[in-house]
Design an enzyme around this catalytic site. Structure first.
Site, PDB file in Angstrom:
ATOM      1  N   GLY A 144       0.803  -1.225   0.000  1.00  0.00           N
ATOM      2  CA  GLY A 144       0.000   0.000   0.000  1.00  0.00           C
ATOM      3  C   GLY A 144       0.831   1.268   0.000  1.00  0.00           C
ATOM      4  N   TYR A 152     -13.036  -5.824  -0.722  1.00  0.00           N
ATOM      5  CA  TYR A 152     -12.266  -5.599   0.505  1.00  0.00           C
ATOM      6  C   TYR A 152     -10.892  -6.259   0.463  1.00  0.00           C
ATOM      7  CZ  TYR A 152     -15.889  -3.195   3.147  1.00  0.00           C
ATOM      8  OH  TYR A 152     -16.785  -2.265   3.599  1.00  0.00           O
ATOM      9  N   ASP A 192      -4.565  -1.426 -10.272  1.00  0.00           N
ATOM     10  CA  ASP A 192      -3.406  -0.696 -10.789  1.00  0.00           C
ATOM     11  C   ASP A 192      -3.445  -0.565 -12.310  1.00  0.00           C
ATOM     12  OD1 ASP A 192      -1.793   0.357  -8.766  1.00  0.00           O
ATOM     13  OD2 ASP A 192      -1.162  -1.659  -8.190  1.00  0.00           O
ATOM     14  N   THR A 249      15.601   5.200   8.497  1.00  0.00           N
ATOM     15  CA  THR A 249      15.967   4.556   7.229  1.00  0.00           C
ATOM     16  C   THR A 249      16.146   3.048   7.362  1.00  0.00           C
ATOM     17  OG1 THR A 249      18.330   4.835   7.591  1.00  0.00           O
ATOM     18  CG2 THR A 249      17.184   6.646   6.477  1.00  0.00           C
ATOM     19  N   CYS A 282     -24.432   0.260 -13.014  1.00  0.00           N
ATOM     20  CA  CYS A 282     -24.540  -1.194 -12.957  1.00  0.00           C
ATOM     21  C   CYS A 282     -25.577  -1.630 -11.913  1.00  0.00           C
ATOM     22  CB  CYS A 282     -23.181  -1.830 -12.752  1.00  0.00           C
ATOM     23  SG  CYS A 282     -23.170  -3.498 -13.443  1.00  0.00           S
ATOM     24  N   HIS A 300     -20.190   0.558 -16.970  1.00  0.00           N
ATOM     25  CA  HIS A 300     -19.392   1.298 -15.978  1.00  0.00           C
ATOM     26  C   HIS A 300     -18.625   2.433 -16.677  1.00  0.00           C
ATOM     27  CE1 HIS A 300     -19.616  -1.547 -12.521  1.00  0.00           C
ATOM     28  NE2 HIS A 300     -19.872  -2.415 -13.477  1.00  0.00           N
ATOM     29  N   GLU A 348     -17.047   4.784 -15.408  1.00  0.00           N
ATOM     30  CA  GLU A 348     -15.863   5.216 -14.651  1.00  0.00           C
ATOM     31  C   GLU A 348     -14.574   4.599 -15.169  1.00  0.00           C
ATOM     32  OE1 GLU A 348     -18.264   3.236 -13.608  1.00  0.00           O
ATOM     33  OE2 GLU A 348     -17.606   1.706 -12.177  1.00  0.00           O
TER      34      GLU A 348
HETATM   35  N1  GLN Z   1     -24.815  -7.734  -9.362  1.00  0.00           N
HETATM   36  C1  GLN Z   1     -25.280  -7.143 -10.584  1.00  0.00           C
HETATM   37  C2  GLN Z   1     -25.126  -8.082 -11.768  1.00  0.00           C
HETATM   38  O1  GLN Z   1     -24.380  -9.040 -11.695  1.00  0.00           O
HETATM   39  C3  GLN Z   1     -24.565  -5.840 -10.853  1.00  0.00           C
HETATM   40  C4  GLN Z   1     -23.099  -6.013 -11.116  1.00  0.00           C
HETATM   41  C5  GLN Z   1     -22.292  -4.761 -10.940  1.00  0.00           C
HETATM   42  O2  GLN Z   1     -22.758  -3.790 -10.341  1.00  0.00           O
HETATM   43  N2  GLN Z   1     -21.067  -4.747 -11.433  1.00  0.00           N
HETATM   44  O3  GLN Z   1     -25.726  -7.878 -12.789  1.00  0.00           O
END
Ligand code: GLN
Length: 541
Positions: A20, A60, A77, A195, A388, A514, A516
């Site tokens: 981390g 997590y 990453d 160090t 999603c 998604h 993002e």
């Molecule tokens: N659990 C939902 C599905 O499998 C949404 C998946 C997600 O949000 N990436 O369709």
């Protein structure tokens, strides 16, 4: 020749002391600085865990699962590399122990190694080197950055460290350099930067046969020259190869911090590369200043169930940073644990926010709180972006509370519900295994003219990344649209609903994909940008 195997330059980034430390950011920042000097850079992330990919892990464990164009479910990453280097990566850019061993064992079963004892050295290490070299060759890059996940000394990392040690010997001292990131802690009583942990982790690295060329020291503050000198002496590197990486306000500052200390020039010198132009960092500096110096402020809530580990939503955080720079507005993310909204009057905390994101997720925990937030946004005309699972829950909320279908739900949570408005995708029903078989990666989306989605993207056709097993049940498409939730984006056959939006609302837009994952510095995700613009408008800024 650029991209030939002989001329490929490798920069191997390892980590010591603790995990981390931001190895990925250090590695991506170095990559960016080389790119700014006109070099073609690509990256490989090595994850020494046994999973074949990150797709089967809970956020997590390692933070969000980042999805690539080709549908690979990768370590987060890879997102840093895509964002910092403005490139698109694929499944082979993420190497895991699982992938390597699975392949070698398959070859053994086929009889490829007949008569041999199949061993970690050379069979596994050869396979690791092959994957690294192939990737550099495929990318036709000048420099390939290889980030080794985990910490030096971990048992799982050993075969990978041995492989990069061999890579160094085979490709030559000038063609493969090692950057080691460590921690320089401060003991609060004396306030002195220590160090010793760095010395020990370098000792560990040397015991494997790797001498670092550059040491990037993470610390709360800048390292003074005497501390740099001490590290240089004990770790046997020149003082200018000890780089201080203090905590930054934004990760996008890191390339500038490294540039100031001449890291990229030192790397080029060390690799015998001369005559590269001085970098043009004006645009990057402006971009960073816009993030750090915006006077206006906005509060955007992210309502999720993994809020204790912010990395679970990393790409949303970054997409908002990209919007922040573009619109010159400081965005404070208000983390809302979805279940917390179920307590009496707790939904009121959303009154202070200017916009809401309901991100993706799996499983029923947290569902109720997210639905509460959606109702709040819909009724109070607060700008909302659902992604999603956030898209699916927006549809469920609308069916329940506007259409009166009280039993509306997703088959993911209740397969016996009276109105499964969200149902399994065809092709998902008979699957026996769970890894890598959702609807994944980049797919075409067709957007209807005259909608908010069209105004947002300004295009009839887009490509965005997906990761889901469920979708809007086709039996309900028409009824939902007739009741006022429009599906403004669909797949090429018009069968899969990709974007939903409300007309009589400042911004209530949700996407099955998604957005993002494709957001980049200086090119933010259009949907996040539209959400932030709507939030600014409703706040009167
Ligand atoms: N659990 C939902 C599905 O499998 C949404 C998946 C997600 O949000 N990436 O369709």
């Amino acid at each position: 020749m650029v991209g030939s195997r002989e001329d490929m330059k490798y920069i191997v980034v390892t980590g010591g002391v603790l995990s981390g430390l931001g190895k990925g950011i250090t590695a991506s920042s170095i990559g960016r600085l080389l790119k700014e000097r006109g070099m073609k850079v690509s990256a490989v992330k090595i994850d020494p865990y046994l999973n074949c990919d990150a797709g089967t892990m809970n956020p997590y464990q390692h933070g969000e699962v980042y999805v690539l164009d080709d549908g690979a479910e990768a370590d987060l990453d890879l997102g840093n590399y895509e964002r910092f280097l403005n490139i698109n990566l694929g499944k082979d850019n993420n190497i895991t122990t699982g992938k390597v061993y699975r392949h070698v064992i398959e070859l053994e079963r086929k009889g490829e190694f007949l008569g041999e004892t199949v061993q970690i050295i050379p069979h596994i290490t050869n396979e690791i080197k092959r994957r690294i070299k192939e990737e550099g060759y495929k990318a036709r890059c000048d420099v390939l950055i290889i980030e080794l996940g985990g910490t030096v000394g971990d048992i799982e990392s050993m075969p990978f460290l041995e492989a990069v040690r061999q890579l160094h010997t085979e490709s030559g001292h000038d063609s493969c350099i090692f950057v080691h990131t460590t921690l320089v802690p401060v003991m609060s009583v004396v306030g002195e930067q220590k160090t010793k942990p760095t010395q020990h982790s370098v000792k560990e690295l040397r015991s494997i046969g790797i001498q670092p060329d550059i040491i990037v020291a993470r610390a709360n503050k800048v390292l003074p020259s005497d501390i740099k000198g001490k590290i240089a002496m004990f770790c046997d590197v020149p003082t200018r190869a000890v780089v201080s990486c203090p905590n930054a306000k934004s990760i996008y500052e890191v390339p500038l911090i490294l540039e100031e200390q001449g890291v990229a020039d030192y790397i080029l010198e060390r690799m015998g590369i001369h005559g590269k132009p001085a970098p043009e960092l004006k645009a990057w500096k402006r971009y960073v200043n816009n993030i750090l110096e915006s006077k206006r402020e906005l509060n955007i809530a992210i309502v999720g169930k993994y809020t204790k580990l912010k990395d679970s939503y990393l790409s949303h955080i970054e997409a908002l940073a990209h919007c922040s720079a573009q619109l010159k507005v400081r965005i404070n993310i208000v983390w809302v644990e979805s279940d917390s909204l179920l307590k009496k009057n707790k939904v009121k905390k959303l009154e202070k926010v200017d916009g809401i994101i309901i991100p993706g997720g799996f499983g029923g925990r947290g569902k109720k709180g997210k639905i509460r937030a959606i109702t709040f946004a819909r009724e109070n005309k607060v700008p909302l972006l659902g992604v999603c699972l956030g898209f699916q829950l927006s549809v469920i909320e609308f069916c329940r509370n506007v259409m009166g279908l009280e039993g509306a739900d997703s088959a993911e949570f209740d397969s016996e519900c009276s109105d499964p408005v969200i149902n399994l995708l065809p092709g998902q029903k008979d699957l026996k295994e769970m890894g890598g078989n959702m609807r994944l990666g980049s797919h075409d989306i067709f957007i209807s003219k005259g909608t908010k989605a069209h105004a947002t993207y300004g295009l009839d056709e887009i490509k965005e990344r997906h990761r889901h097993r469920y979708e809007v049940n086709p039996k309900y498409h028409e009824r939902i649209e007739n009741a006022g939730l429009k599906f403004s984006g669909k797949d090429e056959l018009g069968e899969r609903m990709e974007i939903a939006e409300l007309e009589d609302h400042p911004f209530f837009v949700a996407s099955q994909f998604h957005p993002e994952f494709k957001s980049r510095p200086m090119k933010p995700s259009p949907l996040h940008l539209a959400l932030v613009k709507a939030a600014m408008k409703s706040k009167g800024k």
